[in-house]
Design an enzyme around this catalytic site. Structure first.
Site, PDB file in Angstrom:
ATOM      1  N   ASP A  37      42.211  64.020  33.250  1.00  0.00           N
ATOM      2  CA  ASP A  37      43.449  64.670  33.688  1.00  0.00           C
ATOM      3  C   ASP A  37      44.090  65.362  32.490  1.00  0.00           C
ATOM      4  OD1 ASP A  37      46.163  65.107  34.917  1.00  0.00           O
ATOM      5  OD2 ASP A  37      45.357  63.763  36.448  1.00  0.00           O
ATOM      6  N   ASP A  60      41.112  69.539  30.862  1.00  0.00           N
ATOM      7  CA  ASP A  60      41.518  70.731  31.593  1.00  0.00           C
ATOM      8  C   ASP A  60      40.262  71.242  32.267  1.00  0.00           C
ATOM      9  OD1 ASP A  60      42.007  73.349  32.445  1.00  0.00           O
ATOM     10  OD2 ASP A  60      43.317  73.819  30.766  1.00  0.00           O
ATOM     11  N   VAL A  61      40.199  71.122  33.597  1.00  0.00           N
ATOM     12  CA  VAL A  61      38.946  71.394  34.301  1.00  0.00           C
ATOM     13  C   VAL A  61      38.490  72.835  34.173  1.00  0.00           C
ATOM     14  CG1 VAL A  61      39.263  69.516  35.948  1.00  0.00           C
ATOM     15  CG2 VAL A  61      40.137  71.800  36.517  1.00  0.00           C
ATOM     16  N   TYR A 152      46.062  79.621  47.340  1.00  0.00           N
ATOM     17  CA  TYR A 152      45.551  78.260  47.517  1.00  0.00           C
ATOM     18  C   TYR A 152      44.453  78.226  48.572  1.00  0.00           C
ATOM     19  CZ  TYR A 152      45.693  73.213  48.437  1.00  0.00           C
ATOM     20  OH  TYR A 152      45.369  71.895  48.602  1.00  0.00           O
ATOM     21  N   LYS A 156      40.428  77.099  48.307  1.00  0.00           N
ATOM     22  CA  LYS A 156      39.936  75.944  49.062  1.00  0.00           C
ATOM     23  C   LYS A 156      38.839  76.329  50.048  1.00  0.00           C
ATOM     24  CE  LYS A 156      42.320  72.795  47.007  1.00  0.00           C
ATOM     25  NZ  LYS A 156      41.645  71.777  46.161  1.00  0.00           N
ATOM     26  N   THR A 187      51.938  63.363  48.132  1.00  0.00           N
ATOM     27  CA  THR A 187      51.607  63.300  46.709  1.00  0.00           C
ATOM     28  C   THR A 187      52.674  64.025  45.897  1.00  0.00           C
ATOM     29  OG1 THR A 187      50.379  65.393  46.736  1.00  0.00           O
ATOM     30  CG2 THR A 187      49.145  63.369  47.264  1.00  0.00           C
TER      31      THR A 187
END
Length: 245
Positions: A37, A60-61, A152, A156, A187
Site C-alpha cells: 500500500d 505504488d502500483v 472509473y 474497471k 469503505t
C-alpha cells in the site's frame, strides 16, 4: 488447517478497506501476507497487529520499480508467492464533460496499469511455485454505463478484459485469474469519493437495501484464491447485494 495454509499472498491496497479485510481473512485462514500500500502508517500498523505472518511493503502500483521491490520482499520473507489480489484503486466521481486529462491518467495508472504490472510481476514466482491464483478487483461499474464515473468505469471495464485475456495466457502455467466485482461497499474510498445522497442512492439500488461490508468482499476473494476454486478461471463474480440482478 486453514483454507490458505502454506500459501503466500500479496494484497495491494491492503492497509484498509476491502484490502485490509482481505489481509485479515487470509492470515486467519493460514496464509502469510505481504501488505502492499502507499499508506505506510496504516499498513505498518496492520502488519504489527497481525504478527509474523504479515509484512508491510510500500507499493505504488503504478511504478514498476515498486513492484520489483515488493516481489523481492515477499520472496525474502516467505520464499514463494501463490496469490495476488489486485485491490489498490483510485476513485473520483466526474462526468465526461468535466473530465481532465490528469484525472483520467491517474485512474488508468492505478486501476489499469497497476493491475497489469502486478499480474506480470507474479508470473515468474508463481510458475516456480507450480501455479497460483490472481484475483483482480473490478466493480459493477465495469459492467454497465452510468453518470459521473467516466474515468472509473473505463478502467474497471478494462480490468475485466485484462483478467479474461490473462486467464488464457496463464492457464498453461496453472495460474488462475478471476475478477470480483464489488457493488456499493462501505469503505473509506467510497465515503471520501461520494456525497451522502449519492451513497444513499447506491444503497437503494441494491435488492438487499444496504451497503456491503469489506468482510463480505473478502469472503469472495478468499474463495477464488483458495483451492476450492481450482476449476474456476476467467470469471466475473459480482458481490453487489443484487445491484445487477
Amino acid at each position: 488447517m486453514g483454507r490458505l495454509a502454506n500459501k503466500v499472498a500479496i494484497v495491494t491496497g491492503g492497509a484498509s478497506g476491502i484490502g485490509g479485510a482481505t489481509v485479515r481473512r487470509f492470515v486467519g485462514e493460514g496464509a502469510r501476507v505481504l501488505i502492499a500500500d502507499i499508506d505506510d502508517v496504516r499498513g505498518a500498523a496492520l502488519a504489527e497487529e497481525l504478527g509474523p505472518d504479515a509484512l508491510f511493503q510500500h507499493l505504488d502500483v503504478s511504478k514498476e520499480g515498486d513492484w520489483t521491490a515488493a516481489i523481492d520482499a515477499a520472496m525474502r520473507a516467505f520464499g514463494r508467492i501463490d496469490i495476488l489480489v489486485n485491490d489498490a484503486g483510485y476513485y473520483r466521481a466526474t462526468p465526461l464533460q468535466d473530465a481532465t486529462v490528469e484525472e483520467f491518467q491517474r485512474h488508468v495508472e492505478v486501476n489499469q496499469l497497476g493491475v497489469f504490472l502486478g499480474m506480470q510481476a507474479v508470473v515468474a514466482p508463481m510458475r516456480a511455485a507450480g501455479g497460483g491464483a490472481i484475483v483482480n478487483i473490478s466493480s459493477t461499474g465495469g459492467m454497465r454505463g452510468g453518470p459521473s464515473l467516466f474515468h472509473y468505469r473505463a478502467t474497471k471495464w478494462a480490468v475485466r478484459g485484462m483478467t479474461r485475456s490473462a486467464a488464457h495466457d496463464l492457464a498453461s502455467l496453472n495460474i488462475r485469474v478471476n475478477t470480483v466485482l464489488p457493488g456499493p461497499i462501505e469503505t473509506p474510498m467510497m465515503k471520501a469519493g461520494n456525497s451522502q445522497d449519492r451513497i444513499d442512492a447506491m444503497k437503494g439500488r441494491t435488492l438487499l437495501q444496504r451497503l456491503g461490508q469489506p468482510s463480505e468482499l473478502a469472503a469472495a476473494v478468499l474463495f477464488l484464491a483458495s483451492d476450492e476454486a481450482s476449476y474456476i478461471t476467467g470469471i466475473d463474480l459480482p458481490v453487489d447485494g443484487g445491484t445487477m440482478a
